[in-house]
Structure formats: structure tokens, C-alpha cells
Design a protein around this motif. Structure first.
Motif, PDB file in Angstrom:
ATOM      1  N   SER A  83     -73.584  91.782  45.617  1.00 62.29           N
ATOM      2  CA  SER A  83     -72.589  92.345  46.457  1.00 62.29           C
ATOM      3  C   SER A  83     -71.626  91.174  46.877  1.00 62.29           C
ATOM      4  CB  SER A  83     -72.523  93.662  47.468  1.00 62.29           C
ATOM      5  OG  SER A  83     -72.999  93.153  48.253  1.00 62.29           O
ATOM      6  N   ALA A  84     -72.498  89.992  47.211  1.00 62.62           N
ATOM      7  CA  ALA A  84     -71.934  89.247  48.067  1.00 62.62           C
ATOM      8  C   ALA A  84     -71.009  88.646  46.706  1.00 62.62           C
ATOM      9  CB  ALA A  84     -72.481  88.780  48.802  1.00 62.62           C
ATOM     10  N   ASN A  85     -69.786  87.699  47.474  1.00 59.14           N
ATOM     11  CA  ASN A  85     -69.415  87.085  46.078  1.00 59.14           C
ATOM     12  C   ASN A  85     -69.554  87.082  44.732  1.00 59.14           C
ATOM     13  OD1 ASN A  85     -69.921  85.089  48.922  1.00 59.14           O
ATOM     14  ND2 ASN A  85     -71.413  84.443  48.385  1.00 59.14           N
ATOM     15  N   SER A  86     -68.830  88.397  45.099  1.00 59.83           N
ATOM     16  CA  SER A  86     -69.013  89.024  43.306  1.00 59.83           C
ATOM     17  C   SER A  86     -67.852  88.771  42.619  1.00 59.83           C
ATOM     18  CB  SER A  86     -69.685  90.538  43.810  1.00 59.83           C
ATOM     19  OG  SER A  86     -68.774  91.473  43.915  1.00 59.83           O
ATOM     20  N   SER A  87     -66.528  88.471  43.639  1.00 57.31           N
ATOM     21  CA  SER A  87     -65.430  88.738  42.704  1.00 57.31           C
ATOM     22  C   SER A  87     -65.209  87.182  41.919  1.00 57.31           C
ATOM     23  CB  SER A  87     -64.144  88.834  43.896  1.00 57.31           C
ATOM     24  OG  SER A  87     -62.989  88.679  43.061  1.00 57.31           O
ATOM     25  N   GLN A 128     -46.644  78.869  42.358  1.00 56.48           N
ATOM     26  CA  GLN A 128     -46.596  80.027  42.135  1.00 56.48           C
ATOM     27  C   GLN A 128     -48.412  79.847  42.174  1.00 56.48           C
ATOM     28  OE1 GLN A 128     -45.628  82.377  43.530  1.00 56.48           O
ATOM     29  NE2 GLN A 128     -47.425  84.641  42.292  1.00 56.48           N
ATOM     30  N   GLU A 129     -48.822  78.814  40.828  1.00 57.69           N
ATOM     31  CA  GLU A 129     -50.507  78.733  40.866  1.00 57.69           C
ATOM     32  C   GLU A 129     -51.117  77.624  42.169  1.00 57.69           C
ATOM     33  OE1 GLU A 129     -52.618  76.301  36.669  1.00 57.69           O
ATOM     34  OE2 GLU A 129     -51.432  75.016  38.440  1.00 57.69           O
ATOM     35  N   ARG A 130     -50.033  77.250  43.095  1.00 59.36           N
ATOM     36  CA  ARG A 130     -50.480  76.987  43.780  1.00 59.36           C
ATOM     37  C   ARG A 130     -50.782  77.443  44.893  1.00 59.36           C
ATOM     38  NH1 ARG A 130     -50.977  71.939  46.808  1.00 59.36           N
ATOM     39  NH2 ARG A 130     -50.492  70.675  45.144  1.00 59.36           N
ATOM     40  N   LYS A 131     -50.089  78.570  45.136  1.00 60.37           N
ATOM     41  CA  LYS A 131     -50.007  79.557  46.221  1.00 60.37           C
ATOM     42  C   LYS A 131     -50.844  80.372  45.800  1.00 60.37           C
ATOM     43  CE  LYS A 131     -47.376  82.784  49.096  1.00 60.37           C
ATOM     44  NZ  LYS A 131     -48.412  83.503  49.144  1.00 60.37           N
ATOM     45  N   ILE A 132     -51.316  80.449  44.876  1.00 58.03           N
ATOM     46  CA  ILE A 132     -52.696  81.569  44.371  1.00 58.03           C
ATOM     47  C   ILE A 132     -53.896  81.201  44.891  1.00 58.03           C
ATOM     48  CG2 ILE A 132     -53.630  82.774  42.259  1.00 58.03           C
ATOM     49  CD1 ILE A 132     -51.213  83.596  41.064  1.00 58.03           C
ATOM     50  N   ILE A 133     -54.389  80.029  44.100  1.00 59.22           N
ATOM     51  CA  ILE A 133     -55.422  79.579  44.151  1.00 59.22           C
ATOM     52  C   ILE A 133     -55.904  78.744  45.869  1.00 59.22           C
ATOM     53  CG2 ILE A 133     -56.894  77.258  43.889  1.00 59.22           C
ATOM     54  CD1 ILE A 133     -55.247  77.207  41.086  1.00 59.22           C
ATOM     55  N   GLU A 134     -54.692  78.672  46.331  1.00 55.67           N
ATOM     56  CA  GLU A 134     -54.154  78.006  47.915  1.00 55.67           C
ATOM     57  C   GLU A 134     -55.305  79.868  48.604  1.00 55.67           C
ATOM     58  OE1 GLU A 134     -51.347  76.468  49.343  1.00 55.67           O
ATOM     59  OE2 GLU A 134     -51.958  73.626  48.714  1.00 55.67           O
ATOM     60  N   ASP A 135     -54.646  81.064  48.322  1.00 59.91           N
ATOM     61  CA  ASP A 135     -54.414  82.140  48.979  1.00 59.91           C
ATOM     62  C   ASP A 135     -56.302  82.637  48.939  1.00 59.91           C
ATOM     63  OD1 ASP A 135     -52.346  82.405  50.313  1.00 59.91           O
ATOM     64  OD2 ASP A 135     -51.448  83.046  48.906  1.00 59.91           O
ATOM     65  N   LEU A 136     -56.552  82.476  47.042  1.00 59.46           N
ATOM     66  CA  LEU A 136     -58.369  82.380  46.661  1.00 59.46           C
ATOM     67  C   LEU A 136     -58.933  81.662  47.785  1.00 59.46           C
ATOM     68  CD1 LEU A 136     -57.497  83.713  43.281  1.00 59.46           C
ATOM     69  CD2 LEU A 136     -57.909  85.014  45.002  1.00 59.46           C
ATOM     70  N   LEU A 137     -58.687  80.164  47.966  1.00 60.89           N
ATOM     71  CA  LEU A 137     -60.090  78.969  48.661  1.00 60.89           C
ATOM     72  C   LEU A 137     -59.770  79.780  49.595  1.00 60.89           C
ATOM     73  CD1 LEU A 137     -59.384  75.982  47.469  1.00 60.89           C
ATOM     74  CD2 LEU A 137     -61.054  77.576  46.786  1.00 60.89           C
ATOM     75  N   LYS A 138     -58.871  80.676  50.836  1.00 60.28           N
ATOM     76  CA  LYS A 138     -59.042  81.377  52.274  1.00 60.28           C
ATOM     77  C   LYS A 138     -60.290  82.572  52.174  1.00 60.28           C
ATOM     78  CE  LYS A 138     -54.717  79.337  53.135  1.00 60.28           C
ATOM     79  NZ  LYS A 138     -53.275  80.337  53.682  1.00 60.28           N
ATOM     80  N   ILE A 139     -60.572  83.442  50.824  1.00 61.31           N
ATOM     81  CA  ILE A 139     -60.985  84.487  50.827  1.00 61.31           C
ATOM     82  C   ILE A 139     -62.686  83.887  49.717  1.00 61.31           C
ATOM     83  CG2 ILE A 139     -59.598  85.464  51.685  1.00 61.31           C
ATOM     84  CD1 ILE A 139     -59.455  86.467  48.118  1.00 61.31           C
ATOM     85  N   ASP A 140     -63.702  84.492  50.056  1.00 59.83           N
ATOM     86  CA  ASP A 140     -64.763  84.351  49.321  1.00 59.83           C
ATOM     87  C   ASP A 140     -64.287  84.890  47.921  1.00 59.83           C
ATOM     88  OD1 ASP A 140     -66.861  82.806  49.656  1.00 59.83           O
ATOM     89  OD2 ASP A 140     -68.278  84.036  50.196  1.00 59.83           O
TER      90      ASP A 140
END
Length: 382
Positions: A83-87, A128-140
Motif C-alpha cells: 500500500s505504501a508508495n503505490s501511486s 504547468q509541467e513544473r508546478k505538477i512535478i513540484e507538487d507531486l514531489l511534496k507527496i509520496d
């Protein structure tokens, strides 16, 4: 590396036994085959069989009991373990036509590996590409599958993905300086096939329509294929037949400059020997070429044949349906997720995985060779 690069044998065995566990063929508490039985059944070494079983144990699908063998765990145990880190985040720059096919393939393998898929649209925008990646790097997230907006943009955020040891796979083309596997159609081979197809229909003056041949990786690869096909048929590439009709839009995407399309067509058709066919870098180019040609009263395909690439749904909706090239986007999505799983496990991967394409014939191409072979009907006596 060409398509269908085979996955390691131990991974194949792992996938098959895992599928059998998930389907209930091996229910909780039952023993799976021994390593010796696996090596005999799959005609592999004992080491390969042991690696597959060890990975099943690591991922919580089985546990080993001395003198009993490898026993299947209850579902909740391996689900909790996975379950962890599965996205997995899939970041694509364009419309739903292609995105849905890629996600369809990605989803099938994601389910196999107990991952979930999150789809993001960068809309061809670097910001937009930058924002998506930066936001995703804040979550696992487990990994990133990205169709980049460009070769050189946002290198810092892509570097952060690798610094954080997140698996990364590129689609279509790689980022300069970022070492990660890339999955795509074989772009050189695709355009070579397209140009050969036009030649097989009797065309010898074949124009090439792009947007930025020198700056875009994919376009450069396709242009090489176009040149290769001409040379293979002893046709001399003519610079007067190379045109670029698109320009970057303020949003960072691509917008057609209708005047440049019209001017390019007028210039091509005013040549002493105008082209009889034009191969386009993608279907966007092809559809705009057709619209402008019809507006200029250039008959399609009688005077000018048109071929696109990507086989977007709009091709069959045009006044003259456009012959195009179908990429196996579903297989590309499947492969991308498979590579994410391999990277997660530390399995070495190739730098490049490519897939063949298929030409979808429609009515935008005139068969000049057939027309030349047709004998004129006899006069009715006048």
C-alpha cells in the motif's frame, strides 16, 4: 533497443505466480511450486527461480516455512505491504485521444503491480509541467511517467525526481542530461515507412512538413527517416520541399499560424515541379495542410496527397479523411509502468524501448502508379 524488449525471466515468473495468487489459483495457506519445480517448469536456472520466489516473499505474497515450502499469505498482508508508495504519476501534454490509450495500457500493468495511476495534463505548458512535478514531489509517489514539454526545460525539477530516488520514465523523447529510460514509437522507422508508402504509390516529389526540425527531438528523428527513405530509392532530398508551419503559442503549447501554412503551400505549389505528396510530422500539421489546401482550391488527393502521424480521431472526420500512422500507445503505457516496477526493484533497464507503427490508409493519398497503369477508354466513335 527495439520494441518488445523482453523482461528478465525471473520477473516473468514473478508476474505469473503473482497473478495466480491474486486470481485465487493459489489461495492463502497453500504452497506455491518449489524453486526446483519452477526451474523445471520454466526451463530456467535454479538461481532465476530463487530470485522470483525471493521477490514474492519481499513483497509479502508468500512466507517460507522450513520443510513446508513457500506459503501464500492472506490478502491483507500483501496489500498492506504494497500500500505504501503505490501511486504512479503520468504527466502528458495533450488531448484525451492519446492520453486515454496510454493510460489504458498503464492501468493494466499498474493493477498487476498493485499501483494506482494518477493522470496530469501539462497542456504543453512548461510552467504547468513544473508546478505538477513540484507538487507531486511534496507527496509520496512510486514513480513518474512523463511525456516532456521540451528537451531542455525544467531540468532542475526533473533532477529533483532522481535526487529523491524516484523511478522516472520518459515517453516519446528524453530530457537532455537526465538519464532515464525512454519509451516511444520508432520515430525514424515510422517516417521511413510513411515516405516509402508514398513512394510505393508512385510519388517522387514528396514534401516534408514539420514545426521545428532542428529543435525537437521527435521531429529530428522523423526527418531522418524521411531522408533515409528518399536516399534508399535514389531520390535526392530537395531543400525547397522542407517546410515548417507551426510556431510556439504564448501558453507554451503549439498554435497553427494559418498564414504561414497558406504561404508554405502556395510556395510549394508554385515550384516549377510542385510536390505531389506531403508527409507531415503529425496529424495537427496534416489537418491544417488539408484545410488550407481546400481553401486554396488545391484538390486532395488529385493534386496533393497528405499523410499524417498519430492517427488522431480527427483524421477520419476531415472532408478528405487523412491517411495516418497509428502508434501503439497502449503498449507504450504498459511498458512504462513495467519499467517503473523494474527500477523500483533495482533491475537494470535499457535506455530506449521502441515500438513499431502501423499505416492506416484513408482517401487522402492518390495512387499515381495505379492511375498511370489505367488505359484510357476508347472513344465512342467521334
Amino acid at each position: 533497443m527495439s520494441t518488445n524488449a523482453k523482461i528478465p525471466l525471473y520477473q516473468k515468473i514473478y508476474n505469473e505466480i503473482k497473478s495466480q495468487i491474486l486470481s485465487g489459483q493459489y489461495p492463502p495457506g497453500e504452497r506455491i511450486p518449489t524453486e526446483l519445480e519452477i526451474s523445471e517448469a520454466y526451463s530456467v536456472s535454479r538461481i532465476t527461480a530463487t530470485r522470483a520466489v525471493k521477490d514474492l516473499e519481499t513483497d509479502g505474497y508468500i512466507h517460507r516455512i522450513r520443510k513446508r515450502g513457500s506459503i501464500v499469505n492472506p490478502p491483507q498482508q500483501y496489500r498492506e505491504n504494497q500500500s505504501a508508495n503505490s501511486s504512479i504519476a503520468i504527466i502528458l501534454p495533450f488531448d484525451m485521444d492519446v492520453s486515454l490509450e496510454i493510460c489504458d495500457g498503464a492501468q493494466s500493468n499498474a493493477l498487476l503491480y498493485n499501483h494506482t495511476i494518477s493522470l496530469f495534463n501539462s497542456t504543453h505548458s512548461k510552467a504547468q509541467e513544473r508546478k505538477i512535478i513540484e507538487d507531486l514531489l511534496k507527496i509520496d509517489v512510486q514513480g513518474f511517467v512523463v511525456w516532456p514539454t521540451g528537451m531542455y526545460e525544467n531540468l532542475d525539477v526533473f533532477s529533483k525526481i532522481q535526487i529523491q530516488h524516484k523511478p522516472l520514465v520518459f515517453l516519446d523523447f528524453p530530457k537532455v542530461g537526465i538519464h532515464a529510460p525512454c519509451v516511444s514509437a520508432d520515430n525514424q522507422k515510422a517516417m521511413r515507412q510513411v515516405t516509402n508508402y508514398a513512394i510505393s504509390k508512385g510519388h517522387r516529389r514528396i514534401a516534408f512538413c514539420g514545426t521545428s526540425i532542428k529543435e525537437k527531438w521527435t521531429e529530428g528523428e522523423r526527418f531522418k527517416g524521411y531522408i533515409q527513405a528518399l536516399i534508399e530509392h535514389q531520390l535526392i532530398p530537395q531543400e525547397e520541399l522542407f517546410v515548417e508551419i507551426l510556431a510556439p503559442a504564448p501558453s507554451g503549447g503549439e498554435a497553427v499560424e494559418e498564414n504561414s501554412t497558406r504561404q508554405a503551400l502556395q510556395r510549394l505549389m508554385a515550384l516549377p515541379e510542385p510536390p505531389t505528396a506531403i508527409v507531415c510530422i503529425n496529424d495537427t500539421c496534416a489537418t491544417h495542410i488539408e484545410r488550407e489546401a481546400l481553401a486554396l482550391n488545391i484538390p486532395i488527393p488529385q493534386t496533393l496527397s497528405i499523410i499524417g502521424v498519430d492517427n488522431r480521431s480527427i483524421c477520419q472526420l476531415m472532408p478528405v479523411p487523412i491517411t495516418s500512422v497509428k502508434q501503439n500507445f497502449r503498449a507504450i503505457g504498459e511498458k512504462a509502468v513495467e519499467i517503473i516496477e523494474q527500477l523500483r526493484r533495482g533491475v537494470p533497464c535499457e535506455d530506449k524501448y521502441t515500438f513499431d507503427v502501423e499505416i492506416v490508409e484513408r482517401s487522402s493519398v492518390l495512387d499515381l502508379s495505379a492511375a498511370a497503369n489505367q488505359k484510357p477508354e476508347k472513344s465512342a466513335g467521334f
